[in-house]
Design a protein around this motif. Structure first.
Motif, PDB file in Angstrom:
ATOM      1  N   MET A  24       0.871  -1.174   0.000  1.00  0.00           N
ATOM      2  CA  MET A  24       0.000   0.000   0.000  1.00  0.00           C
ATOM      3  C   MET A  24       0.907   1.222   0.000  1.00  0.00           C
ATOM      4  N   PRO A  25       0.378   2.378  -0.329  1.00  0.00           N
ATOM      5  CA  PRO A  25       1.220   3.589  -0.346  1.00  0.00           C
ATOM      6  C   PRO A  25       1.840   3.851   1.025  1.00  0.00           C
ATOM      7  N   TRP A  26       2.988   4.494   1.033  1.00  0.00           N
ATOM      8  CA  TRP A  26       3.742   4.689   2.269  1.00  0.00           C
ATOM      9  C   TRP A  26       2.959   5.488   3.291  1.00  0.00           C
ATOM     10  N   TRP A  27       2.150   6.447   2.889  1.00  0.00           N
ATOM     11  CA  TRP A  27       1.419   7.284   3.837  1.00  0.00           C
ATOM     12  C   TRP A  27       0.261   6.535   4.490  1.00  0.00           C
ATOM     13  N   MET A  28      -0.189   5.441   3.866  1.00  0.00           N
ATOM     14  CA  MET A  28      -1.287   4.667   4.449  1.00  0.00           C
ATOM     15  C   MET A  28      -0.861   3.920   5.717  1.00  0.00           C
ATOM     16  N   PHE A  29       0.433   3.648   5.861  1.00  0.00           N
ATOM     17  CA  PHE A  29       0.908   3.006   7.090  1.00  0.00           C
ATOM     18  C   PHE A  29       0.658   3.917   8.296  1.00  0.00           C
ATOM     19  N   PHE A  34      -2.711   5.414  12.973  1.00  0.00           N
ATOM     20  CA  PHE A  34      -3.489   6.462  13.635  1.00  0.00           C
ATOM     21  C   PHE A  34      -4.923   6.002  13.886  1.00  0.00           C
ATOM     22  N   VAL A  35      -5.536   5.349  12.897  1.00  0.00           N
ATOM     23  CA  VAL A  35      -6.914   4.876  13.044  1.00  0.00           C
ATOM     24  C   VAL A  35      -7.001   3.793  14.112  1.00  0.00           C
ATOM     25  N   ILE A  36      -6.045   2.873  14.130  1.00  0.00           N
ATOM     26  CA  ILE A  36      -6.044   1.811  15.141  1.00  0.00           C
ATOM     27  C   ILE A  36      -5.927   2.409  16.545  1.00  0.00           C
TER      28      ILE A  36
END
Length: 82
Positions: A24-29, A34-36
């Motif tokens: 996945m794109p690097w910023w999605m990590f 953050f969401v978790i």
């Protein structure tokens, strides 16, 4: 001196290697982490008032407790020690 040269050669050799592909794109990590953590914060906040559901009940002194708190101020039964 020789180790310094070896480190320089290894650093120069690794510059041309292709990076491993990400799933996945690097910023999605960062967004996923953050969401978790945000979900865990809401779960923690939802249990923050569990102690306020019932009024506090005085604890009766129990002489049979294995580790007594010794703070009953003489209200409990005095057990003679031999």
């Amino acid at each position: 001196m020789m180790l310094t040269q070896l480190a320089g050669v290894l650093a120069a050799a690794t510059e041309h290697e292709e990076k491993a592909p990400l799933f996945m794109p690097w910023w999605m990590f960062g967004v996923s982490i953050f969401v978790i953590l945000l979900v865990l914060m809401f779960v923690t906040a939802s249990f923050s008032n569990m102690g306020n559901r019932h009024s506090a009940v005085e604890e009766s002194p129990d002489p049979h407790r294995q580790h007594t708190n010794k703070h009953d101020h003489g209200e409990g039964e005095k057990i003679p020690h031999f």
